[in-house]
Design an enzyme around this catalytic site. Structure first.
Site, PDB file in Angstrom:
ATOM      1  N   ARG A 145       0.819  -1.209   0.000  1.00  0.00           N
ATOM      2  CA  ARG A 145       0.000   0.000   0.000  1.00  0.00           C
ATOM      3  C   ARG A 145       0.863   1.274   0.000  1.00  0.00           C
ATOM      4  O   ARG A 145       0.541   2.263  -0.653  1.00  0.00           O
ATOM      5  CB  ARG A 145      -0.880  -0.047   1.264  1.00  0.00           C
ATOM      6  N   ILE A 180      -8.284   1.429   0.625  1.00  0.00           N
ATOM      7  CA  ILE A 180      -7.941   2.020   1.923  1.00  0.00           C
ATOM      8  C   ILE A 180      -6.647   2.794   1.715  1.00  0.00           C
ATOM      9  O   ILE A 180      -5.727   2.317   1.037  1.00  0.00           O
ATOM     10  CB  ILE A 180      -7.789   0.920   2.985  1.00  0.00           C
ATOM     11  N   LEU A 181      -6.591   4.003   2.252  1.00  0.00           N
ATOM     12  CA  LEU A 181      -5.470   4.899   1.987  1.00  0.00           C
ATOM     13  C   LEU A 181      -4.529   4.953   3.185  1.00  0.00           C
ATOM     14  O   LEU A 181      -4.975   4.881   4.335  1.00  0.00           O
ATOM     15  CB  LEU A 181      -6.008   6.303   1.693  1.00  0.00           C
ATOM     16  N   ASN A 199     -14.657  12.545   0.231  1.00  0.00           N
ATOM     17  CA  ASN A 199     -15.174  11.221  -0.137  1.00  0.00           C
ATOM     18  C   ASN A 199     -16.693  11.261  -0.071  1.00  0.00           C
ATOM     19  O   ASN A 199     -17.261  12.066   0.677  1.00  0.00           O
ATOM     20  CB  ASN A 199     -14.648  10.155   0.833  1.00  0.00           C
ATOM     21  N   HIS A 203     -19.832   8.606   0.745  1.00  0.00           N
ATOM     22  CA  HIS A 203     -20.056   7.267   1.295  1.00  0.00           C
ATOM     23  C   HIS A 203     -21.565   6.997   1.336  1.00  0.00           C
ATOM     24  O   HIS A 203     -22.333   7.858   1.773  1.00  0.00           O
ATOM     25  CB  HIS A 203     -19.463   7.182   2.704  1.00  0.00           C
ATOM     26  N   SER A 212     -23.367  10.408   2.624  1.00  0.00           N
ATOM     27  CA  SER A 212     -22.617  11.461   3.322  1.00  0.00           C
ATOM     28  C   SER A 212     -21.414  11.868   2.479  1.00  0.00           C
ATOM     29  O   SER A 212     -20.691  11.016   1.961  1.00  0.00           O
ATOM     30  CB  SER A 212     -22.073  10.942   4.661  1.00  0.00           C
ATOM     31  N   ASP A 266     -13.807   6.169   6.512  1.00  0.00           N
ATOM     32  CA  ASP A 266     -15.171   6.722   6.488  1.00  0.00           C
ATOM     33  C   ASP A 266     -15.492   7.494   7.767  1.00  0.00           C
ATOM     34  O   ASP A 266     -16.656   7.557   8.189  1.00  0.00           O
ATOM     35  CB  ASP A 266     -16.215   5.614   6.266  1.00  0.00           C
ATOM     36  N   GLU A 303     -26.729  11.002  -3.954  1.00  0.00           N
ATOM     37  CA  GLU A 303     -25.279  11.234  -4.033  1.00  0.00           C
ATOM     38  C   GLU A 303     -24.970  12.207  -5.159  1.00  0.00           C
ATOM     39  O   GLU A 303     -24.134  13.105  -5.020  1.00  0.00           O
ATOM     40  CB  GLU A 303     -24.537   9.906  -4.274  1.00  0.00           C
TER      41      GLU A 303
END
Ligand code: GRF
Length: 212
Positions: free
Chosen positions: A69, A96-97, A111, A113, A140, A149, A178
């Site tokens: 990663r 996933i960061l 982001n 979500h 959101s 998140d 969204e």
């Protein structure tokens, strides 16, 4: 020619890119943004064609070419920063960061979500909302922080959960919202009205935003 004062935006995607499309449409309708690049970790992401169709550079950086990663995110950061964006939008970017990556874009990465955060972080949110007998569900937009998140929420949209819903019908109802709230939040930021405050909360028009 007049100077282009629009906010430059890089969008990260992994899939269909309907949220990306909503931002492209909003830009065409006059939102003061310029989507300068779309980057996908998957070569087959249909959203890449949406970008190409609108003349936006579409780039692929496959996570499969990296051992871990950290090295992937370091290269992704280099690729993004070549475009010098004012804002990075995660639009269905299913990765996933690393904290290093997230901190680098602190206050300038959003982001979206598909849940009413803090409920249902992670995946399969629609099925989980149904399983929990929720009567209300939604989406959101939030600033991205190292917590998955978990960043400060900018804007939410609520939809009813109907008795006949399955995950697909519920997802479609949420997705429609969204497409409304993501351009709205990006627009506030582009107009200089929205910031991540020193206190870690979003500020709109010089006031801390109320907790949702
Ligand atoms: C959306 O539901 C978004 O909230 C989630 O992934 C989905 C992406 O859809 N993060 P699309 O690629 O924008 O159509």
């Amino acid at each position: 020619m007049s100077e282009d004062n629009r906010l430059s935006v890089v969008a990260l995607i992994s899939g269909g890119g309907s949220n990306l499309q909503a931002l492209i449409d909003a830009q065409a309708a006059g939102l003061p943004i310029r989507i300068v690049a779309v980057i996908s970790n998957r070569a087959d992401a249909p959203g890449l064609d949406r970008a190409r169709h609108h003349g936006i550079p579409a780039e692929i950086l496959s996570h499969r070419d990296y051992p871990d990663r950290e090295t992937y995110d370091a290269d992704l950061q280099r690729l993004i920063d070549r475009h010098d964006p004012g804002l990075v939008v995660l639009a269905g970017f299913m990765r996933i960061l690393t904290p290093e990556f997230v901190n680098h874009y602190r206050g300038r990465m959003f982001n979206i979500h598909p849940s009413l955060l803090p409920k249902f972080r992670g995946l399969h949110t629609h099925q989980r909302a149904l399983d929990a007998d929720e009567t209300e569900h939604g989406a959101s937009v939030h600033f991205v922080t190292a917590e998955l998140d978990g960043g400060p929420i900018i804007l939410q949209a609520r939809v009813p959960v109907l008795p006949e819903d399955d995950a697909a019908t519920l997802a479609a109802r949420v997705l429609e919202q969204e497409h409304r709230i993501y351009p709205a939040a990006v627009g506030w930021f582009a107009e200089g009205r929205l910031k991540l405050g020193e206190d870690g909360r979003p500020w709109l028009d010089g006031e801390p935003m109320p907790e949702p």
